[in-house]
Enzyme design. Structure first.
Site, PDB file in Angstrom:
ATOM      1  N   GLY A   1      -9.816  -2.396   3.537  1.00 42.79           N
ATOM      2  CA  GLY A   1     -10.272  -3.777   3.669  1.00 42.79           C
ATOM      3  C   GLY A   1      -9.148  -4.698   3.221  1.00 42.79           C
TER       4      GLY A   1
ATOM      5  N   TYR B   1      -3.490  -7.322  16.124  1.00 39.36           N
ATOM      6  CA  TYR B   1      -3.613  -6.394  14.991  1.00 39.36           C
ATOM      7  C   TYR B   1      -4.893  -5.541  15.124  1.00 39.36           C
ATOM      8  CZ  TYR B   1      -3.514  -5.146   9.958  1.00 39.36           C
ATOM      9  OH  TYR B   1      -3.479  -4.495   8.752  1.00 39.36           O
TER      10      TYR B   1
ATOM     11  N   ILE C   1       0.848  -1.202   0.000  1.00 42.94           N
ATOM     12  CA  ILE C   1       0.000   0.000   0.000  1.00 42.94           C
ATOM     13  C   ILE C   1       0.881   1.248   0.000  1.00 42.94           C
ATOM     14  CG2 ILE C   1      -1.649   1.332   1.396  1.00 42.94           C
ATOM     15  CD1 ILE C   1      -2.953  -1.310   2.217  1.00 42.94           C
TER      16      ILE C   1
ATOM     17  N   PHE D   1     -11.074 -12.727  13.558  1.00 44.52           N
ATOM     18  CA  PHE D   1     -10.610 -13.990  14.145  1.00 44.52           C
ATOM     19  C   PHE D   1      -9.112 -14.138  13.854  1.00 44.52           C
ATOM     20  CE2 PHE D   1      -9.849 -18.462  14.492  1.00 44.52           C
ATOM     21  CZ  PHE D   1     -10.801 -18.976  15.346  1.00 44.52           C
TER      22      PHE D   1
END
Ligand code: CAA
Length: 248
Positions: A185, A154, A15, A149
């Site tokens: 996302g 994080y 990113i 999960f």
């Protein structure tokens, strides 16, 4: 358009690279922060960017280390000028369920993903306040908004990052500085590639847009938040997640 110095931590990541590129396209002088042990690959990345016509400065910095951040920001300021745009993008995963999570995996993720926001921002904030202009963009995650999960560490760090955004936004709103979070996302990068295939596939199937995001889709949002045009959005958490999580 005013040419600003932009510092992007984790700038050589999936990113981060797209953010660096877009900020160069917007006319800024961009410095990418990389994790010092990755010097060789960061230099190869910089060379590749240059070959693509994208000139980017490099700064090795351990974002988990407060003093090292101070050193790096001082060096960047000397070489390129004061940092007007900061993108806190450095982040790691150490996925695993809490019942099996070793303390080191908790600490590593908190240090790199959350302490880093303080460690770096602390060294640029006074300059921004003095100059009366600044843009800070913190890259969090959909998983900081909804939990995931296998990501207690994080999710906690990324949720904390937005708490930091909101508080610093209030402290700086009257001084020409905006502070915002972007919550991506599932984006096609090395980080998501490292996930077990079947887990990743089932998550993609649950994304309303039925696809992963592209790093450029995050970069466009970051570039707008970092621009002159964004003088009035501050303390916000902007989701870029294909509809995976919606909220008020
Ligand atoms: N929901 C409910 N139950 C789940 C589950 C889920 N999503 N995933 C696994 N389980 C269950 C399994 O069925 C299994 O059940 P049983 O014990 O009854 O058989 C149990 O949980 C497995 O638990 P373990 O502790 O043994 O877990 P594991 O060792 O199999 O590994 C994991 C679990 C590490 C979390 C693995 O599933 C994983 O890597 N998941 C991906 C997590 C994820 O989304 N990471 C995002 C990385 S990318 C990123 O972070 C970028 C971003 O911002 C989006």
């Amino acid at each position: 358009m005013t040419k600003r110095v932009a510092f992007v931590t984790g700038g050589n990541g999936g990113i981060g690279s797209a953010i660096c590129r877009e900020l160069v396209v917007q006319g800024h002088k961009v410095v990418a922060g990389y994790f010092p042990p990755e010097k060789e690959s960061a230099e190869a990345w910089q060379k590749q960017m240059h070959e693509d016509g994208v000139a980017i400065g490099l700064a090795g910095v351990d974002v988990a280390d407060f003093q090292d951040c101070e050193r790096a920001i001082n060096e960047i300021t000397e070489e390129f000028g004061p940092v007007d745009i900061l993108v806190n993008c450095a982040g790691i995963t150490r996925d695993g369920t809490l019942k099996k999570m070793p303390e080191e995996n908790w600490k590593a993720v908190m240090a790199t993903n959350l302490d880093s926001a303080f460690n770096v921002t602390r060294h640029v904030i006074n300059g921004m306040l003095e100059r009366g202009w600044g843009r800070i963009v913190n890259i969090a995650s959909v998983n900081g908004q909804r939990g995931q999960f296998g990501q207690a560490n994080y999710s906690a760090a990324k949720a904390g990052m937005h708490g930091f955004t909101m508080a610093v936004a209030l402290e700086t709103a009257a001084k020409g500085i905006t502070v915002n979070t972007v919550s991506p996302g599932y984006i096609a990068t090395a980080m998501t590639e490292a996930m077990p295939d079947e887990v990743l596939q089932s998550i993609i199937n649950s994304v309303p847009m039925r696809r992963m995001g592209k790093p450029e889709e995050i970069a466009n949002t970051v570039a707008w938040l970092a621009s002159e045009a964004n003088a009035y959005t501050t303390g916000a958490n902007i989701p870029v997640n294909g509809g995976l999580f919606t909220s008020h």
